[in-house]
Design a protein around this motif. Structure first.
Motif, short mmCIF file in Angstrom:
data_model
loop_
_atom_site.label_atom_id
_atom_site.label_comp_id
_atom_site.label_asym_id
_atom_site.label_seq_id
_atom_site.Cartn_x
_atom_site.Cartn_y
_atom_site.Cartn_z
N UNK A 85 7.28 35.39 31.16
CA UNK A 85 8.20 35.19 32.28
C UNK A 85 8.51 33.71 32.46
N UNK A 86 9.78 33.37 32.51
CA UNK A 86 10.19 31.97 32.67
C UNK A 86 9.61 31.39 33.95
N UNK A 87 9.03 30.22 33.85
CA UNK A 87 8.53 29.53 35.03
C UNK A 87 7.13 29.93 35.44
N UNK A 88 6.51 30.88 34.71
CA UNK A 88 5.16 31.31 35.08
C UNK A 88 4.15 30.21 34.80
N UNK A 89 3.34 29.92 35.79
CA UNK A 89 2.17 29.08 35.57
C UNK A 89 1.13 29.41 36.64
N UNK A 90 -0.12 29.10 36.35
CA UNK A 90 -1.16 29.46 37.30
C UNK A 90 -2.33 28.50 37.17
N UNK A 91 -3.18 28.51 38.17
CA UNK A 91 -4.45 27.80 38.08
C UNK A 91 -5.57 28.72 38.55
N UNK A 92 -6.77 28.42 38.14
CA UNK A 92 -7.91 29.28 38.42
C UNK A 92 -8.49 29.82 37.13
N UNK A 93 -9.34 30.83 37.23
CA UNK A 93 -10.05 31.36 36.07
C UNK A 93 -9.98 32.88 36.06
N UNK A 94 -9.69 33.45 34.88
CA UNK A 94 -9.73 34.90 34.70
C UNK A 94 -10.65 35.18 33.50
N UNK A 95 -11.79 35.80 33.79
CA UNK A 95 -12.76 36.10 32.74
C UNK A 95 -12.78 37.59 32.44
N UNK A 96 -12.79 37.94 31.16
CA UNK A 96 -13.00 39.33 30.74
C UNK A 96 -14.29 39.36 29.95
N UNK A 97 -15.27 40.11 30.47
CA UNK A 97 -16.59 40.17 29.86
C UNK A 97 -17.17 38.77 29.66
N UNK A 110 -5.18 40.13 20.34
CA UNK A 110 -6.52 40.74 20.35
C UNK A 110 -6.90 41.13 21.78
N UNK A 111 -6.53 40.29 22.75
CA UNK A 111 -6.79 40.61 24.16
C UNK A 111 -6.07 41.89 24.56
N UNK A 112 -4.80 42.01 24.18
CA UNK A 112 -4.02 43.18 24.58
C UNK A 112 -4.48 44.44 23.88
N UNK A 113 -5.17 44.31 22.77
CA UNK A 113 -5.78 45.47 22.14
C UNK A 113 -6.94 45.96 23.01
N UNK A 114 -7.67 45.04 23.61
CA UNK A 114 -8.79 45.40 24.47
C UNK A 114 -8.33 45.84 25.85
N UNK A 115 -7.22 45.25 26.31
CA UNK A 115 -6.71 45.52 27.66
C UNK A 115 -5.32 46.11 27.53
N UNK A 191 -5.45 54.99 21.42
CA UNK A 191 -5.65 55.12 19.97
C UNK A 191 -6.26 53.86 19.37
N UNK A 192 -5.97 52.71 19.96
CA UNK A 192 -6.53 51.45 19.44
C UNK A 192 -7.87 51.11 20.09
N UNK A 193 -8.40 52.06 20.87
CA UNK A 193 -9.72 51.97 21.49
C UNK A 193 -9.88 50.71 22.35
N UNK A 194 -9.11 50.62 23.43
CA UNK A 194 -9.25 49.48 24.34
C UNK A 194 -10.51 49.62 25.19
N UNK A 195 -10.79 48.60 25.97
CA UNK A 195 -11.88 48.65 26.94
C UNK A 195 -11.33 48.90 28.35
N UNK A 196 -10.09 48.48 28.56
CA UNK A 196 -9.46 48.56 29.88
C UNK A 196 -8.07 49.16 29.72
N UNK A 197 -7.66 49.99 30.70
CA UNK A 197 -6.29 50.49 30.73
C UNK A 197 -5.68 50.09 32.07
#
Length: 279
Positions: A85-97, A110-115, A191-197
């Motif tokens: 998305x044009x103009x998207x930016x953020x600060x902070x932390x997002x942790x997965x596992x 690889x992230x989108x395969x898991x999520x 089918x790609x066996x994610x961890x999160x949907x």
């Protein structure tokens, strides 16, 4: 329909009671997601404001709130779909596992395969049912026909669609009903066996019977996957989720056990929204 779905929920919760970790258990386990002090901007517009949230594995979390409150933006933050998305930016932390998904070393594919992600409107590809299911596997280089055949049957069974389409796998996915198409999209995701949907209004375009099937499917799949769902449907959120987060004008107003959010919320704003006094 509500009674049927609620009974299903009770059965699944009893059967899988050990799957939802207590705070004490989570002290020695990674959260599925840890979100810390996150602010999201589109250009100069401040979309999400200082969001903090922990999401447990193999749980169902619902995001509720009026249109434009930031809940879909937050959902897309969890698999970096806002990056385009044009103009998207953020600060902070997002942790997965425990891993920072916005670290420069993170491989987004690889992230989108898991999520994985299921969208508001069913979006099957103009291909056969079979080719829809294995699309992600082909992208990831799987060519062995036996493996692909196994993945198709396994995924369609998990999506409660196998018995309806097993004799028509070469049929165009576009010929399926709306509810079947959405279950096909879920099959394609798992089918790609994610961890999160992640699900953005997954049943808003469906009739009540198809909606009930999707909700029962979520209960069944919760044994293996973590679900995070955006919904405008208060009844759906109360039926299917373990935790509910209420967003308003970019703020996370309240986040907690669904039963408490819907029966005894801490915030007056939450109560007003839940009871239909605004929104």
């Amino acid at each position: 329909m509500d009674t049927i779905v609620e009974t299903k929920k009770e059965k699944v919760q009893k059967k899988n009671s050990t799957k939802i970790f207590t705070p004490e258990e989570m002290a020695v386990k990674n959260y599925e997601f840890e979100v810390k002090d996150v602010n999201v901007f589109y250009g100069q517009a401040h979309i999400l404001k200082n969001i903090n949230m922990n999401i447990a594995p193999r749980s169902i979390t619902a995001f509720i709130g009026p249109s434009g409150c930031g809940k879909s933006t937050f959902l897309r933050l969890l698999n970096r779909m806002n990056d385009t998305i044009d103009g998207f930016h953020f600060n902070g932390t997002v942790l997965h596992k425990g891993y920072d998904i916005y670290d420069k070393k993170t491989e987004v594919e690889a992230l989108r395969k898991k999520v994985g992600m299921v969208f508001q409107k069913p979006n099957p590809f103009p291909k056969s049912i079979y080719e829809n299911v294995i699309y992600g596997l082909r992208i990831n280089g799987v060519r062995n026909k036996n493996l692909l055949d196994e993945a198709v049957e396994k995924s369609l069974r998990q999506a409660a669609l196998w018995d309806e389409v097993k004799d028509d796998l070469k049929k165009s996915a576009m010929a399926l009903s709306g509810g079947q198409q959405q279950r096909l999209c879920i099959a394609r995701t798992i089918a790609v066996e994610p961890e999160v949907i992640l699900m953005d209004e997954p049943a808003s375009a469906l009739d009540p019977i198809s909606t009930a099937k999707i909700e029962e499917l979520i209960f069944d799949l919760q044994k293996k996957y973590t679900f995070i769902i955006v919904t405008h449907n208060m009844h759906q959120a109360s039926r299917i989720s373990h935790k509910t987060a209420f967003f308003h004008m970019g703020d996370l107003i309240e986040y907690g056990d669904t039963d408490k959010i819907f029966t005894n919320p801490d915030k007056k704003l939450t109560e007003n929204y839940i009871t239909g006094r605004f929104g």
